[in-house]
Design a protein around this motif. Structure first.
Motif, PDB file in Angstrom:
ATOM      1  N   GLY A 136      11.634  -1.800  -3.492  1.00 39.16           N
ATOM      2  CA  GLY A 136      10.475  -1.451  -4.294  1.00 39.16           C
ATOM      3  C   GLY A 136      10.394   0.030  -4.564  1.00 39.16           C
ATOM      4  O   GLY A 136      10.014   0.470  -5.664  1.00 39.16           O
ATOM      5  N   PHE A 137      10.767   0.821  -3.578  1.00 40.99           N
ATOM      6  CA  PHE A 137      10.775   2.278  -3.679  1.00 40.99           C
ATOM      7  C   PHE A 137      11.704   2.740  -4.802  1.00 40.99           C
ATOM      8  O   PHE A 137      11.320   3.514  -5.678  1.00 40.99           O
ATOM      9  CB  PHE A 137      11.225   2.825  -2.326  1.00 40.99           C
ATOM     10  N   GLU A 196       0.831  -1.206   0.000  1.00 37.09           N
ATOM     11  CA  GLU A 196       0.000   0.000   0.000  1.00 37.09           C
ATOM     12  C   GLU A 196       0.865   1.256   0.000  1.00 37.09           C
ATOM     13  O   GLU A 196       0.574   2.228  -0.689  1.00 37.09           O
ATOM     14  CB  GLU A 196      -0.932  -0.006   1.211  1.00 37.09           C
ATOM     15  N   THR A 197       1.949   1.235   0.791  1.00 35.75           N
ATOM     16  CA  THR A 197       2.878   2.368   0.809  1.00 35.75           C
ATOM     17  C   THR A 197       3.478   2.589  -0.572  1.00 35.75           C
ATOM     18  O   THR A 197       3.579   3.722  -1.047  1.00 35.75           O
ATOM     19  CB  THR A 197       4.001   2.127   1.830  1.00 35.75           C
ATOM     20  N   LEU A 198       3.887   1.514  -1.239  1.00 32.18           N
ATOM     21  CA  LEU A 198       4.464   1.624  -2.571  1.00 32.18           C
ATOM     22  C   LEU A 198       3.427   2.131  -3.581  1.00 32.18           C
ATOM     23  O   LEU A 198       3.761   2.888  -4.498  1.00 32.18           O
ATOM     24  CB  LEU A 198       5.025   0.274  -3.020  1.00 32.18           C
ATOM     25  N   ASP A 199       2.186   1.731  -3.406  1.00 32.25           N
ATOM     26  CA  ASP A 199       1.133   2.212  -4.306  1.00 32.25           C
ATOM     27  C   ASP A 199       0.906   3.713  -4.137  1.00 32.25           C
ATOM     28  O   ASP A 199       0.695   4.436  -5.116  1.00 32.25           O
ATOM     29  CB  ASP A 199      -0.169   1.457  -4.048  1.00 32.25           C
ATOM     30  N   HIS A 200       0.970   4.186  -2.877  1.00 31.46           N
ATOM     31  CA  HIS A 200       0.866   5.626  -2.640  1.00 31.46           C
ATOM     32  C   HIS A 200       2.032   6.362  -3.303  1.00 31.46           C
ATOM     33  O   HIS A 200       1.863   7.437  -3.885  1.00 31.46           O
ATOM     34  CB  HIS A 200       0.861   5.921  -1.137  1.00 31.46           C
ATOM     35  N   LEU A 201       3.213   5.775  -3.199  1.00 31.04           N
ATOM     36  CA  LEU A 201       4.393   6.366  -3.821  1.00 31.04           C
ATOM     37  C   LEU A 201       4.224   6.475  -5.328  1.00 31.04           C
ATOM     38  O   LEU A 201       4.453   7.531  -5.921  1.00 31.04           O
ATOM     39  CB  LEU A 201       5.630   5.528  -3.504  1.00 31.04           C
ATOM     40  N   VAL A 258      11.420  -3.279   5.675  1.00 27.71           N
ATOM     41  CA  VAL A 258      12.042  -2.073   5.131  1.00 27.71           C
ATOM     42  C   VAL A 258      12.984  -2.403   3.974  1.00 27.71           C
ATOM     43  O   VAL A 258      13.169  -1.582   3.069  1.00 27.71           O
ATOM     44  CB  VAL A 258      12.781  -1.267   6.228  1.00 27.71           C
ATOM     45  N   ASP A 259      13.565  -3.609   3.984  1.00 23.18           N
ATOM     46  CA  ASP A 259      14.400  -4.025   2.866  1.00 23.18           C
ATOM     47  C   ASP A 259      13.557  -4.109   1.591  1.00 23.18           C
ATOM     48  O   ASP A 259      13.937  -3.595   0.534  1.00 23.18           O
ATOM     49  CB  ASP A 259      15.042  -5.373   3.173  1.00 23.18           C
TER      50      ASP A 259
END
Length: 246
Positions: free
Chosen positions: A144-145, A88-93, A138-139
């Motif tokens: 992914g980030f 979800e965090t990556l999708d927001h990014l 976090v890795d």
């Protein structure tokens, strides 16, 4: 005036970052999920500051608010450590990369657990061998980030990415002990993050440690996380942490 959008800016520690940025004269917008009483109470305290704005999300995975014309220079992902859903965090990014036309900088908060049980002097170039659930999360998030930033690089105005690897935080109500895990006072963390947001850096991807820099001993093994890079690029020094530590 610098304009920052913070994911997690009304959480327990994130509110400290919001406060530090407001004190620097930065315009801060924070997101929160409607119905979260603690975050709504914190928002009321900040609401007296004309530089503060909040965006309520009915659904944490909804991206509609991003498309509503948010005008920000920097995106700060503070809640990534505490959000169990890295996807979800990556999708927001990803949505932010393509929808925020003025966005120039992204700051992602990561954690020193990403190094696993490494010994000796551990810096930003050390091998990543995460063992804990947090370290593994976090890795995956860092990888992914970076992958998504590179994938959308031609479609975004973002030119600077900063990954800040930090230890667990504490405040005056907490305890600081000489353990094999590093600790950082929230005031020092807030100062380091603020400098990452406002200080001019070369475009590209930067990985920077914010730590106590102290030598840690456990089971006859020593480890140390130096903050040399942070000192050079962000003028970082963990003053409050070192005063309490000693």
């Amino acid at each position: 005036m610098e304009k920052v959008l913070i994911f997690g800016g009304l959480s327990q520690w994130g509110s400290k970052m919001t406060d530090a940025l407001l004190l620097e004269g930065v315009s801060v917008t924070v997101t929160y999920t409607s119905g979260n009483q603690e975050e709504e109470e914190r928002a009321l305290a900040f609401g007296r500051n004309a530089q503060f704005e909040k965006v309520a999300m009915e659904n944490g995975s909804s991206f509609e608010w991003i498309e509503s014309g948010q005008d920000v220079d920097t995106l700060l992902f503070f809640d990534a450590l505490y959000h169990e859903d890295s996807q979800e965090t990556l999708d927001h990014l990803t949505k932010s990369l393509t929808a925020l036309d003025q966005l120039k900088r992204i700051v992602l908060i990561s954690h020193l657990d990403i190094y696993g049980e490494a010994e000796g002097e551990i810096d930003e170039t050390s091998p990543l061998k995460p063992l804990t659930p947090l370290g593994k999360r976090v890795d995956a998030l860092e990888k992914g980030f970076i992958q998504r930033f590179l994938e959308y690089k031609e479609e975004t105005s973002v030119d600077t990415v900063i990954i800040l690897r930090m230890p667990h935080l504490y405040d005056e109500g907490g305890t600081l002990e000489r353990l094999d895990q590093d600790r950082l006072h929230v005031k020092d963390a807030a100062e380091g993050i603020t400098q990452a947001v406002i200080k001019p850096l070369k475009s590209g991807i930067h990985v920077i440690q914010l730590s106590s820099g102290e030598r840690l001993t456990s089971h006859n093994k020593e480890r140390q996380f130096p903050y040399n890079k942070a000192a050079k690029l962000l003028n970082f020094k963990p003053k409050v942490t070192l005063e309490l530590w000693r």
